[in-house]
Scaffold this motif. Structure first.
Motif, short mmCIF file in Angstrom:
data_model
loop_
_atom_site.label_atom_id
_atom_site.label_comp_id
_atom_site.label_asym_id
_atom_site.label_seq_id
_atom_site.Cartn_x
_atom_site.Cartn_y
_atom_site.Cartn_z
N LYS A 109 -1.98 0.30 -8.04
CA LYS A 109 -1.63 -0.74 -7.84
C LYS A 109 -3.02 -1.71 -7.76
CE LYS A 109 2.76 -1.17 -6.99
NZ LYS A 109 3.12 -0.07 -7.69
N TYR A 159 0.74 -1.16 -0.02
CA TYR A 159 0.12 0.05 -0.02
C TYR A 159 0.84 1.19 -0.10
CZ TYR A 159 -3.97 -3.07 1.70
OH TYR A 159 -5.01 -4.03 1.92
N LEU A 204 -7.49 4.19 -0.19
CA LEU A 204 -7.42 2.76 -0.70
C LEU A 204 -8.93 2.35 -1.07
CD1 LEU A 204 -5.18 0.08 0.48
CD2 LEU A 204 -7.68 -0.36 0.70
N SER A 236 -4.01 5.27 -7.51
CA SER A 236 -4.08 4.86 -6.20
C SER A 236 -4.20 3.27 -5.94
CB SER A 236 -5.30 5.49 -5.41
OG SER A 236 -6.47 4.81 -6.33
N VAL A 237 -4.24 2.72 -4.75
CA VAL A 237 -4.31 1.31 -4.44
C VAL A 237 -5.78 0.91 -4.84
CG1 VAL A 237 -3.81 -0.62 -2.98
CG2 VAL A 237 -2.22 1.40 -3.08
#
Length: 261
Positions: free
Chosen positions: A126, A120, A179, A207-208
Motif C-alpha cells: 500500500k 494499514y 510500516l 508492506s505499507v
C-alpha cells in the motif's frame, strides 16, 4: 449461509416520534440485523446491517421508498468509509470524483487516525501519500495510526525530532509487517544514491509505505501520483490552501529540525 454487511443511509424528510422504531420493526420483519446506527450528516442517518440474502435488502429498499418521512440516499455493501461514518458520526470527504483522495481538517484527527489504521491493516503493498502544511499533524497522525494498527513504524527520512536520512536497514527491519515512513521533501533534497537505493528496495516490499509531501517525492523519482493507492490531505481548516512555497521557506529557516510539530 454467511451474512453480508450492508450500509443503508437515509435522509429524514419529517422527523416524527417513533420513526426509528418503525424502521427497526421493518428490519425485524425482514430478519435483517442492525449492527450500529448513527447520524452521519445533518438530517441523515447511517446504518450498518447484516443480511443473509441480497433479496432482503432489496425488499427493505422497496418498502422504505414508499415512506414519505424519509428518502433513501445510499444502499450498498459496506465500505471502510461507511463503517467509519457510522462509528464517528460523520462522513469522510473525498476530492470530487477522485475516489482515492480524502480530505480532513485538524479537528478530525481522531477519524483520520482511525481511517489510516484501517488502511494499514490491509495485507500487501500500500502506497499512501499525505499532504499538508507544516505543524498540521501529519507525522503524529501517521505514527498514532501505526500504533492503533499494531504496526512497527520506521522512519526512512524524517524531521520529527531531527533530520533523519537512512541509507540502510538492519536485520529485522525488512518486513512486510513494518510500516515505512518517508518524508518526500527531505528525500528530494538528497543526492545520496544509497538512500534512493534503499527507497527502491522498500518500495518492492509487500508492506505499507507512507510518503509525506508526495508531490515533492514524485518530482525527483520515477514514481507518479497514479502509483499511490490513497492520497490524504490534512488542513488546519477547510479553506487552507496547501502550497509548497511556505514549506520550503519554513524548512530553510528551521533547518528541518521540527517539521511537523
Amino acid at each position: 449461509m454467511e451474512k453480508t454487511e450492508w450500509y443503508l443511509e437515509y435522509e429524514i424528510q419529517y422527523n416524527r416520534p417513533g420513526l426509528l422504531g418503525d424502521i427497526s420493526s421493518i428490519l425485524g420483519m425482514l430478519s435483517i440485523n442492525i449492527i450500529s446506527i448513527n447520524g452521519v450528516a445533518k438530517s441523515r442517518r447511517g446504518m450498518l446491517l447484516l443480511a443473509k440474502q441480497e433479496e432482503q435488502i432489496l425488499r427493505l429498499k422497496s418498502i422504505m421508498q414508499t415512506m414519505d418521512t424519509i428518502k433513501i440516499t445510499k444502499v450498498r455493501k459496506s465500505k471502510l468509509r461507511d463503517k467509519l461514518a457510522v462509528r464517528h458520526g460523520q462522513y469522510i470527504q473525498s476530492e470530487g470524483d477522485d475516489r482515492k483522495t480524502f480530505r480532513f481538517v485538524r479537528n478530525e484527527l481522531g477519524i483520520l487516525v482511525d481511517f489510516m489504521a484501517e488502511l494499514y491493516k490491509k495485507e500487501g503493498h500500500k502506497l499512501i501519500g499525505i499532504r499538508g502544511m507544516p505543524r498540521v499533524g501529519k507525522t503524529e497522525s501517521i505514527v498514532a495510526a501505526s500504533v492503533c494498527a499494531n504496526k512497527r513504524w520506521l522512519f526512512v527520512s524524517s524531521t520529527l525530532l531531527k533530520q533523519t536520512i537512512r541509507n540502510e536497514l538492519i536485520k529485522g527491519e525488512y518486513s512486510k509487517d513494518n510500516l515505512y515512513i518517508i518524508d518526500g521533501m527531505v528525500s528530494a533534497r538528497q543526492s545520496n544514491e544509497k538512500h534512493w537505493q534503499l527507497i527502491r528496495e522498500i518500495m518492492q516490499l509487500p508492506s505499507v509505505k507512507v510518503v509525506e509531501h508526495p508531490d515533492a517525492f514524485v518530482q525527483t523519482t520515477d514514481y507518479k501520483l497514479d502509483d499511490f493507492d490513497y492520497i490524504i490531505e490534512l488542513r488546519t481548516d477547510e479553506n487552507e490552501e496547501i502550497t509548497y512555497e511556505p514549506v520550503n521557506q519554513f524548512a530553510q529557516e528551521d533547518g528541518f529540525s521540527m517539521f511537523d510539530f
